[in-house]
Design an enzyme around this catalytic site. Structure first.
Site, PDB file in Angstrom:
ATOM      1  N   LYS A 115       0.811  -1.211   0.000  1.00 13.77           N
ATOM      2  CA  LYS A 115       0.000   0.000   0.000  1.00 13.77           C
ATOM      3  C   LYS A 115       0.851   1.270   0.000  1.00 13.77           C
ATOM      4  O   LYS A 115       0.462   2.279  -0.593  1.00 13.77           O
ATOM      5  CB  LYS A 115      -0.951  -0.005   1.196  1.00 13.77           C
ATOM      6  CG  LYS A 115      -1.870  -1.223   1.240  1.00 13.77           C
ATOM      7  CD  LYS A 115      -2.628  -1.425  -0.050  1.00 13.77           C
ATOM      8  CE  LYS A 115      -3.512  -2.670  -0.007  1.00 13.77           C
ATOM      9  NZ  LYS A 115      -4.138  -2.963  -1.301  1.00 13.77           N
ATOM     10  N   GLU A 198      -3.484   6.891   7.862  1.00 16.35           N
ATOM     11  CA  GLU A 198      -4.111   7.600   6.765  1.00 16.35           C
ATOM     12  C   GLU A 198      -5.248   8.453   7.323  1.00 16.35           C
ATOM     13  O   GLU A 198      -5.973   8.021   8.230  1.00 16.35           O
ATOM     14  CB  GLU A 198      -4.647   6.602   5.738  1.00 16.35           C
ATOM     15  CG  GLU A 198      -4.981   7.202   4.395  1.00 16.35           C
ATOM     16  CD  GLU A 198      -5.290   6.120   3.362  1.00 16.35           C
ATOM     17  OE1 GLU A 198      -4.365   5.728   2.631  1.00 16.35           O
ATOM     18  OE2 GLU A 198      -6.448   5.675   3.318  1.00 16.35           O
ATOM     19  N   ARG A 290      -7.299  -7.853  -9.939  1.00 17.55           N
ATOM     20  CA  ARG A 290      -8.000  -9.125 -10.170  1.00 17.55           C
ATOM     21  C   ARG A 290      -9.419  -8.821 -10.612  1.00 17.55           C
ATOM     22  O   ARG A 290      -9.842  -7.662 -10.653  1.00 17.55           O
ATOM     23  CB  ARG A 290      -8.045  -9.935  -8.875  1.00 17.55           C
ATOM     24  CG  ARG A 290      -8.636  -9.133  -7.711  1.00 17.55           C
ATOM     25  CD  ARG A 290      -8.868  -9.964  -6.469  1.00 17.55           C
ATOM     26  NE  ARG A 290      -9.121  -9.160  -5.282  1.00 17.55           N
ATOM     27  CZ  ARG A 290     -10.259  -8.562  -4.990  1.00 17.55           C
ATOM     28  NH1 ARG A 290     -11.283  -8.647  -5.820  1.00 17.55           N
ATOM     29  NH2 ARG A 290     -10.403  -7.848  -3.887  1.00 17.55           N
TER      30      ARG A 290
END
Length: 477
Positions: A115, A198, A290
Site C-alpha cells: 500500500k 491515513e 484481479r
C-alpha cells in the site's frame, strides 16, 4: 488463445469462469479439497482434481496448483478472486513455469499489494491521495505523524485489503491501543505486520472504476460501482452506476483510473478504488489487481462479458472496444447473499440447505454455487450467491430487487436475505443518501423477525392420513 484453463478457485467465481471458458471453446480443469467434494463447481468443469491438504490450504498451495496444471495439460491458470489471486509470488511462479496467468504481471501485483508503494506510484501519476504516513517503526513515530495529519485517522496494514489490519482512531489513547491490534491482524492475514496511518474521510462514498487494458497501450474504463453499503469494510450491496456522480465526474475519475493503470504497465482487468467526499472530491484508496466480486453489475449495464475479455487479454489479444464505444444502460444492484445471521452480529451460519428456490424473470441474474440439499461448509467465505437486478431506472431496479428477494427461498440456514429486504425499504437507501457509515448507523433500525418455517403440505397430508387410518381401525373394532 488458450486450449485449457485450470480454475484455481471454488464457489460461484469458479463456475463463472468455467462458463466463460465454455463460451470461448476452452476446456477447463477445476480443483477441490476433500471438504468441497460435493461442490457444484466440480460438476461444471471438464475435469476435476483433488488437491491437498484441506480444507483451505489446497487452494493456497500455488506450487501444487502449478504442478496439477502441468499434469492436466492446462496452458493457463485463472485465480478468480480471494485465495492467491493477488499473490505476486504465484503470478511469478506461473511466469517462471511458462504457464499463462490470467491477470496482471507479478510486478504490477507486487506494486499495488504494497500500500505504501502503491501510494508513491499513484502520487507520481498525479492521482489524488488521502494524506498519510510512511510505514511506522515505533509508537512514538505514530504519535508524531498523527499530530501532523490530524485526527480522526485510520491505522492500515501495508499489505492490507478486505478491512483486515484496519482501525479507526480518534485520539492518541485510541491510537496506542489500536497499533498492536492492527499489527497482529496484519501479521495473521498477510504475514506482514507493517502498518501506516491515513487521514479518515468522514461520511465518504466508496466508488470504484472498472478498467480494462491490453498489452499494446490501450486502456478503457467501464464506468463506476458504488460499494458504500458495507459492514466492517466488507461489501454487502453494490450499485452501478453511482447515483451521485455526474457524467463529467465519471469521465474525470475514469481518466484518473486509466492513468493509474498506465503508471504500472497494467494489461488486464482490474479496479481503481476511491473515497469520494460530500463535495465529490476523490482520493485514491487502492487498486485491485484481479476480477472483482461485483463485476457482474458492470456486465449488466454495459453488456460486456468482463471475464471473457480478461481471458482474451491474457492471451495477448488487443482490446475490442474503444472508450467511445462504452455505453451504460440503466441501473443494476447486487446483493451478496451470505450464510450469516445478521441478528446475531452476522455470525456464520453453515449447515444443510433444506429448501432452495431461486428467483427469476426479466432483469434478474444469479451467480451462485448452492442447491437444495447442499451442505454449506464452515471453512470458507460465507457468500452463497450474488443476486443482481437491472432496471431502466433506479426505481425500477430497486423494485425488481425487492421482488426477487421475496422470491428467493433458502431454508435450513440463516442468510442476509431478510436484512436486505428491510434495507431496500429504507428511504435513505432509496434516495441514495448512504455512505460507508450507513450500515453501522442503521443496523439497529433494520430489525426484522425471523421467517417462520412453513408447515409443509407433506406433513399436513401425512397427519390427515394418520387420523383417517386411526378412525378406520377404530370403526373396524
Amino acid at each position: 488463445m488458450f486450449k485449457k484453463i485450470l480454475v484455481a478457485n471454488r464457489g460461484e467465481i469458479a463456475i463463472r469462469i468455467i462458463r466463460a471458458c465454455k463460451e470461448l471453446g476452452i476446456a477447463t480443469v477445476s480443483i477441490f479439497t476433500e471438504q468441497d467434494a460435493n461442490a457444484l463447481h466440480i460438476t461444471k468443469a471438464d475435469q476435476a482434481i483433488l488437491v491437498t491438504p484441506g480444507p483451505i490450504a489446497g487452494y493456497l498451495d500455488y506450487a501444487q496448483i502449478i504442478k496439477v496444471a502441468k499434469w492436466a495439460g492446462a496452458d493457463a491458470i485463472h485465480p478468480g478472486y480471494g485465495f492467491i489471486a493477488e499473490n505476486w509470488r504465484f503470478a511469478h511462479a506461473c511466469e517462471e513455469a511458462g504457464i499463462g496467468f490470467i491477470g496482471p504481471t507479478s510486478t504490477a501485483i507486487r506494486s499495488m499489494g504494497n500500500k505504501i508503494r502503491a501510494r508513491e506510484m499513484m502520487a507520481t501519476a498525479g492521482v489524488p491521495l488521502v494524506p498519510g504516513s510512511p510505514v511506522l517503526q515505533t509508537d512514538g513515530e505514530a504519535k508524531d505523524w498523527a499530530a501532523r495529519i490530524g485526527y480522526p485517522l485510520m491505522i492500515k496494514a501495508k499489505a492490507g485489503g478486505g478491512g483486515r489490519g484496519m482501525r479507526l482512531v480518534q485520539d492518541d489513547e485510541e491510537l496506542l491501543r489500536g497499533l498492536p491490534v492492527a499489527r497482529a491482524e496484519a501479521q495473521k492475514a498477510f504475514a506482514d505486520e507493517a502498518i501506516y496511518l491515513e487521514k479518515f474521510i468522514a461520511q465518504p462514498k466508496h466508488i470504484e472504476i472498472q478498467i480494462m487494458a491490453d498489452r499494446y497501450g490501450n486502456t478503457i474504463h467501464l464506468g463506476e460501482r458504488d460499494c458504500s453499503i458495507q459492514r466492517r469494510h466488507q461489501k454487502l450491496i453494490e450499485i452501478a452506476p453511482s447515483l451521485v456522480l455526474t457524467p463529467e465526474k465519471r469521465a474525470e475519475m475514469g481518466e484518473v483510473a486509466k492513468q493509474a493503470a498506465r503508471q504500472i504497465n497494467y494489461h488486464t482487468v482490474g479496479t481503481v478504488e476511491f473515497l469520494v467526499d460530500r463535495d465529490l472530491n476523490h482520493y485514491f484508496l487502492e487498486m485491485n489487481t484481479r476480477i472483482q466480486v461485483e463485476h457482474t453489475i458492470t456486465e449488466i449495464i454495459t453488456g460486456i462479458d468482463i471475464v471473457k475479455e480478461q481471458i482474451r487479454l491474457a492471451a495477448g489479444e488487443p482490446l475490442r472496444l474503444t472508450q467511445d464505444e462504452v455505453r451504460l444502460w440503466g441501473y443494476a444492484i447486487e446483493c451478496r447473499i451470505n450464510a450469516e445471521d445478521p441478528r446475531n452480529n452476522f455470525f456464520p451460519s453453515p449447515g444443510k440447505i433444506t429448501k432452495y428456490q431461486s428467483p427469476g424473470g426479466i432483469g434478474i441474474r444469479i451467480d451462485g454455487c448452492i442447491f437444495g440439499g447442499y451442505e454449506v461448509p464452515p471453512y470458507f467465505d460465507p457468500m452463497l450467491s450474488k443476486l443482481c437486478a437491472w432496471g431502466n431506472t433506479w426505481e425500477e431496479a430497486v423494485d425488481r430487487m425487492c421482488r426477487a428477494l421475496d422470491e428467493y427461498i433458502i431454508r435450513g440456514i440463516k442468510t442476509t436475505i431478510p436484512l436486505y429486504k428491510k434495507l431496500l425499504e429504507d428511504e435513505e437507501f432509496r434516495c441514495g443518501r448512504y455512505t460507508t457509515e450507513y450500515m453501522e448507523n442503521k443496523i439497529q433500525q433494520l430489525s426484522y423477525e425471523d421467517l417462520k418455517e412453513p408447515f409443509d403440505l407433506y406433513y399436513i397430508a401425512a397427519a390427515a392420513l394418520f387420523f383417517e387410518m386411526h378412525y378406520f381401525y377404530t370403526e373396524m373394532k
